[in-house]
Write a protein that holds these residues in place. Sequence first.
Motif, PDB file in Angstrom:
ATOM      1  N   LYS A   1       0.837  -1.202   0.000  1.00 35.63           N
ATOM      2  CA  LYS A   1       0.000   0.000   0.000  1.00 35.63           C
ATOM      3  C   LYS A   1       0.877   1.259   0.000  1.00 35.63           C
ATOM      4  CE  LYS A   1      -3.783  -2.218   2.559  1.00 35.63           C
ATOM      5  NZ  LYS A   1      -4.472  -2.309   3.873  1.00 35.63           N
ATOM      6  N   ALA A   2       1.994   1.195   0.738  1.00 34.17           N
ATOM      7  CA  ALA A   2       2.914   2.344   0.765  1.00 34.17           C
ATOM      8  C   ALA A   2       3.485   2.591  -0.624  1.00 34.17           C
ATOM      9  CB  ALA A   2       4.038   2.098   1.769  1.00 34.17           C
ATOM     10  N   LEU A   3       3.845   1.504  -1.329  1.00 28.15           N
ATOM     11  CA  LEU A   3       4.352   1.657  -2.696  1.00 28.15           C
ATOM     12  C   LEU A   3       3.277   2.248  -3.602  1.00 28.15           C
ATOM     13  CD1 LEU A   3       6.519   1.142  -4.881  1.00 28.15           C
ATOM     14  CD2 LEU A   3       5.494  -1.118  -5.210  1.00 28.15           C
ATOM     15  N   ALA A   4       2.051   1.727  -3.482  1.00 32.10           N
ATOM     16  CA  ALA A   4       0.955   2.239  -4.310  1.00 32.10           C
ATOM     17  C   ALA A   4       0.741   3.723  -4.055  1.00 32.10           C
ATOM     18  CB  ALA A   4      -0.330   1.456  -4.016  1.00 32.10           C
ATOM     19  N   GLU A   5       0.837   4.128  -2.787  1.00 34.35           N
ATOM     20  CA  GLU A   5       0.626   5.539  -2.441  1.00 34.35           C
ATOM     21  C   GLU A   5       1.732   6.428  -2.992  1.00 34.35           C
ATOM     22  OE1 GLU A   5       0.004   8.386   1.521  1.00 34.35           O
ATOM     23  OE2 GLU A   5       0.142   6.209   1.719  1.00 34.35           O
ATOM     24  N   VAL A   6       2.984   5.980  -2.841  1.00 33.07           N
ATOM     25  CA  VAL A   6       4.088   6.818  -3.295  1.00 33.07           C
ATOM     26  C   VAL A   6       4.109   6.896  -4.825  1.00 33.07           C
ATOM     27  CG1 VAL A   6       5.909   5.034  -3.407  1.00 33.07           C
ATOM     28  CG2 VAL A   6       6.510   7.362  -2.825  1.00 33.07           C
ATOM     29  N   ILE A   7       3.741   5.809  -5.503  1.00 32.98           N
ATOM     30  CA  ILE A   7       3.638   5.851  -6.969  1.00 32.98           C
ATOM     31  C   ILE A   7       2.497   6.764  -7.383  1.00 32.98           C
ATOM     32  CG2 ILE A   7       2.948   4.487  -8.981  1.00 32.98           C
ATOM     33  CD1 ILE A   7       4.654   2.230  -7.977  1.00 32.98           C
ATOM     34  N   SER A   8       1.382   6.695  -6.647  1.00 34.05           N
ATOM     35  CA  SER A   8       0.247   7.567  -6.941  1.00 34.05           C
ATOM     36  C   SER A   8       0.640   9.039  -6.815  1.00 34.05           C
ATOM     37  CB  SER A   8      -0.914   7.253  -5.987  1.00 34.05           C
ATOM     38  OG  SER A   8      -1.986   8.132  -6.197  1.00 34.05           O
ATOM     39  N   ASN A   9       1.397   9.362  -5.767  1.00 32.04           N
ATOM     40  CA  ASN A   9       1.837  10.751  -5.577  1.00 32.04           C
ATOM     41  C   ASN A   9       2.767  11.196  -6.703  1.00 32.04           C
ATOM     42  OD1 ASN A   9       0.383  10.898  -3.202  1.00 32.04           O
ATOM     43  ND2 ASN A   9       2.122  10.360  -1.908  1.00 32.04           N
ATOM     44  N   HIS A  10       3.701  10.328  -7.059  1.00 31.88           N
ATOM     45  CA  HIS A  10       4.645  10.683  -8.133  1.00 31.88           C
ATOM     46  C   HIS A  10       3.930  10.760  -9.485  1.00 31.88           C
ATOM     47  CE1 HIS A  10       8.705  10.892  -6.400  1.00 31.88           C
ATOM     48  NE2 HIS A  10       8.250  10.069  -5.493  1.00 31.88           N
ATOM     49  N   SER A  11       2.993   9.851  -9.716  1.00 36.49           N
ATOM     50  CA  SER A  11       2.275   9.888 -10.989  1.00 36.49           C
ATOM     51  C   SER A  11       1.428  11.145 -11.080  1.00 36.49           C
ATOM     52  CB  SER A  11       1.410   8.638 -11.155  1.00 36.49           C
ATOM     53  OG  SER A  11       0.339   8.636 -10.215  1.00 36.49           O
ATOM     54  N   ALA A  12       0.796  11.543  -9.959  1.00 36.13           N
ATOM     55  CA  ALA A  12       0.010  12.779  -9.951  1.00 36.13           C
ATOM     56  C   ALA A  12       0.896  13.974 -10.291  1.00 36.13           C
ATOM     57  CB  ALA A  12      -0.645  12.973  -8.589  1.00 36.13           C
ATOM     58  N   ASP A  13       2.111  13.971  -9.739  1.00 35.47           N
ATOM     59  CA  ASP A  13       3.050  15.049 -10.031  1.00 35.47           C
ATOM     60  C   ASP A  13       3.463  15.029 -11.504  1.00 35.47           C
ATOM     61  OD1 ASP A  13       4.882  17.216  -9.126  1.00 35.47           O
ATOM     62  OD2 ASP A  13       6.427  15.770  -9.712  1.00 35.47           O
ATOM     63  N   LEU A  14       3.702  13.836 -12.046  1.00 36.81           N
ATOM     64  CA  LEU A  14       4.080  13.736 -13.465  1.00 36.81           C
ATOM     65  C   LEU A  14       2.939  14.165 -14.383  1.00 36.81           C
ATOM     66  CD1 LEU A  14       6.040  10.345 -13.388  1.00 36.81           C
ATOM     67  CD2 LEU A  14       6.996  12.591 -13.925  1.00 36.81           C
ATOM     68  N   PHE A  15       1.725  13.769 -14.033  1.00 33.27           N
ATOM     69  CA  PHE A  15       0.577  14.183 -14.835  1.00 33.27           C
ATOM     70  C   PHE A  15       0.420  15.710 -14.780  1.00 33.27           C
ATOM     71  CE2 PHE A  15      -0.261   9.795 -15.138  1.00 33.27           C
ATOM     72  CZ  PHE A  15      -1.252   9.581 -16.083  1.00 33.27           C
ATOM     73  N   LYS A  16       0.688  16.295 -13.612  1.00 32.98           N
ATOM     74  CA  LYS A  16       0.627  17.756 -13.488  1.00 32.98           C
ATOM     75  C   LYS A  16       1.733  18.413 -14.322  1.00 32.98           C
ATOM     76  CE  LYS A  16       0.526  21.543 -10.130  1.00 32.98           C
ATOM     77  NZ  LYS A  16       1.483  22.361 -10.898  1.00 32.98           N
ATOM     78  N   GLN A  17       2.936  17.850 -14.254  1.00 32.73           N
ATOM     79  CA  GLN A  17       4.032  18.388 -15.066  1.00 32.73           C
ATOM     80  C   GLN A  17       3.681  18.349 -16.547  1.00 32.73           C
ATOM     81  OE1 GLN A  17       8.037  16.930 -14.219  1.00 32.73           O
ATOM     82  NE2 GLN A  17       7.414  16.399 -12.126  1.00 32.73           N
ATOM     83  N   ASN A  18       3.033  17.250 -16.959  1.00 33.18           N
ATOM     84  CA  ASN A  18       2.636  17.118 -18.355  1.00 33.18           C
ATOM     85  C   ASN A  18       1.599  18.180 -18.723  1.00 33.18           C
ATOM     86  OD1 ASN A  18       2.622  15.659 -20.924  1.00 33.18           O
ATOM     87  ND2 ASN A  18       0.560  15.026 -20.345  1.00 33.18           N
ATOM     88  N   LYS A  19       0.639  18.420 -17.819  1.00 37.12           N
ATOM     89  CA  LYS A  19      -0.369  19.463 -18.062  1.00 37.12           C
ATOM     90  C   LYS A  19       0.279  20.843 -18.126  1.00 37.12           C
ATOM     91  CE  LYS A  19      -4.382  19.304 -16.024  1.00 37.12           C
ATOM     92  NZ  LYS A  19      -5.471  19.176 -15.025  1.00 37.12           N
ATOM     93  N   ASP A  20       1.203  21.086 -17.189  1.00 37.64           N
ATOM     94  CA  ASP A  20       1.886  22.387 -17.173  1.00 37.64           C
ATOM     95  C   ASP A  20       2.702  22.586 -18.450  1.00 37.64           C
ATOM     96  OD1 ASP A  20       0.818  22.801 -14.688  1.00 37.64           O
ATOM     97  OD2 ASP A  20       2.654  22.306 -13.579  1.00 37.64           O
ATOM     98  N   ALA A  21       3.356  21.492 -18.911  1.00 37.87           N
ATOM     99  CA  ALA A  21       4.145  21.584 -20.141  1.00 37.87           C
ATOM    100  C   ALA A  21       3.233  21.857 -21.332  1.00 37.87           C
ATOM    101  CB  ALA A  21       4.931  20.291 -20.364  1.00 37.87           C
ATOM    102  N   SER A  22       2.059  21.232 -21.331  1.00 36.40           N
ATOM    103  CA  SER A  22       1.085  21.461 -22.402  1.00 36.40           C
ATOM    104  C   SER A  22       0.596  22.905 -22.374  1.00 36.40           C
ATOM    105  CB  SER A  22      -0.086  20.486 -22.246  1.00 36.40           C
ATOM    106  OG  SER A  22      -1.105  20.783 -23.174  1.00 36.40           O
ATOM    107  N   GLU A  23       0.278  23.370 -21.174  1.00 42.28           N
ATOM    108  CA  GLU A  23      -0.211  24.749 -21.040  1.00 42.28           C
ATOM    109  C   GLU A  23       0.838  25.753 -21.517  1.00 42.28           C
ATOM    110  OE1 GLU A  23      -1.831  27.803 -17.559  1.00 42.28           O
ATOM    111  OE2 GLU A  23      -1.663  25.654 -17.171  1.00 42.28           O
ATOM    112  N   LYS A  24       2.064  25.538 -21.137  1.00 41.69           N
ATOM    113  CA  LYS A  24       3.133  26.471 -21.532  1.00 41.69           C
ATOM    114  C   LYS A  24       3.336  26.454 -23.043  1.00 41.69           C
ATOM    115  CE  LYS A  24       7.958  27.686 -20.558  1.00 41.69           C
ATOM    116  NZ  LYS A  24       8.267  27.978 -21.964  1.00 41.69           N
ATOM    117  N   LYS A  25       3.353  25.235 -23.616  1.00 43.56           N
ATOM    118  CA  LYS A  25       3.547  25.132 -25.061  1.00 43.56           C
ATOM    119  C   LYS A  25       2.409  25.820 -25.822  1.00 43.56           C
ATOM    120  CE  LYS A  25       4.354  21.870 -28.817  1.00 43.56           C
ATOM    121  NZ  LYS A  25       4.652  20.463 -29.199  1.00 43.56           N
TER     122      LYS A  25
END
Length: 636
Positions: A374-398
């Motif tokens: 569960k700890a692994l699932a949570e930490v991956i979820s947090n990192h994936s949320a951050d990556l998805f946000k980075q992708n959105k931010d990169a899209s917005e900037k572009k």
Amino acid sequence: MDSPMCLVKNTDGELCVEPEAINYLKGLKQKVVVVSVVGLYRTGKSYLMNKLAQKRSGFALGATIQSKTKGIWMWCVPHPEKTDHTLVLLDTEGLGDVEKGDSKNDAWIFSLAILLSSTLVYNSRGTIDNDAVEKLQYVNELTEMIKVKSSTVDEEEGEGTQFMQFFPNFVWTVRDFTLQLEIDDREITPDQYLENSLKLKTGTSKKINVYNAPRECIRNFFPSRKCFVFPSPTTPDNMHRLDSMDEAELSERFREVADTFCRFIFQESRMKTVIGGHTLTGEMLGHLVNTYVETIAKGNVPCLENAVLAMAKIENQAAVVEGLAVYLKGMEDVKALFPVDINQLSENHLRSETQATKAFMKRSFKDENWEFLKALAEVISNHSADLFKQNKDASEKKCKDLLENLSAQMDQGMKAGTYATPGGYGLYCNHHDNIVAQYRAEPNKGIRAEEVLEQFLKDKSADSNFIQQADKKLTENEKEIQAEKKKTAELEQEKAAFREQQSEMERTIENNRISQEKYLKEMKEKMEEERKQQQQEFNRMLERRMQEQKDLLEKGHKEKAELMRQEILEIKKRDELEREAYIKNTQNQKALLDDYKKQAEEQKEQMEMLIRVMNNRPQPCIQVVERLPQEACILM
């Protein structure tokens, strides 16, 4: 490892680990087969270990009456027959050293050898007579030196059974053997010689009980037994240079037995396992050594269960870190391409998450209540949320940068008053439509493309209204038509942006569903794997116990056979309890699945509510005219 190194130091009767050796083990990721040799000092233990290492020298040999090995020395070599496995050889300090004079210290050395080994070699000289068996006195003390379970409830019940389940295979090597292997003029094997030496006497007198005690302990604790009898390797005059003698100079019969002994160890010694049947790597063995020696140094009794739980916690924490590292590495390539569309990012996320979970499962064990998964699932979820946000931010900037570049000329025209003339609105619309068309034609804008365009159109709406109202060429009717047309286009763009968000939300929910199903599938497979390992342990132990009961009956020890029968029933009872625990865990897993499904349904309902809100927004009415001016601004 080129040569042996000290693993456990014994200084003035105090045991402590050697950090260099522990660090070496912690860097060893392969599965290990651990072979320890114990025995009275000056019986040639080190020679056997050098032979197993397939080296002429390494472990210290001594030609005097002084013991050369102090503490426990370790030599890690590639396993000769098991690919990607390491053979860990442990040479222990000689027992009964007169210079040491501390039998308690000997008992701890003996106990450590048992705790760390998958095969224990007991080395002695001469014959296996009553004196030799009695010198193996430390087996009588094992129940005082080692605990299997941390609980004190029913501590003694089934103690021998529990020990035998986790203790190593036992090999007795008899050095300088000069007798004929015969009983009643009948030739026997070394194994039969050992079993005959361990036969119990019938009766209940004190003398008989004293005679039977060490033999019962050996039979109970080490049901898997093997014996090798070695003739003298050379003449007494040459013994002092044994380590420097060429193999051809040694007795031919001695070399034959030594080769047979090595083949047996290489082929029959199993991988080191702990409670639950989990096989150990060198790194995990290092954790065990630390735990056991620290426990002894504090004056406490080593407990197998506690040591394994402590090791499991360390390994499971490391498994979480390793799993996350696998996930992050798997996302590096797609991260370098940001922005990407939601499907490409999701596929990479799910693939990397699967690889991370498999890496975790491969390393983890005894993860109670799936705390670390569960700890692994949570930490991956947090990192994936951050990556998805980075992708959105990169899209917005572009997208913003693209629109800024495309609209630069039109913005200059606004400042220069280019559109503040009759017919300027038509010219503005042409420029505006070209910007939108070029923007839509640009590929790989990412997941914020429609949302950024929506905001851009809203930002330009005031300029458009001002130019339209100021254009003297347009009639009032035409202005109204254009205004309605503009509202419709803005609403369509708003819907396009919402569909973009909706698609992202749907894919996120789908990702969660797939992730949850994969986690549950991995959990189920892990439970089945661990249960299978436990069942194999149980079957092996039960088979040995039933054979022991049969032997006792054949030799007329009815009372001991009856005690063994009761012990077998207790073994079966414990197995039944473990089965019930497995069923309970399966039920807990189903409850967890139900929770995941409920969460998914709640997310789906929230999404559907948002969709209804959007679809229920009022649509502007558009006046129908026969012909729109050629300059009409059409927002696609």
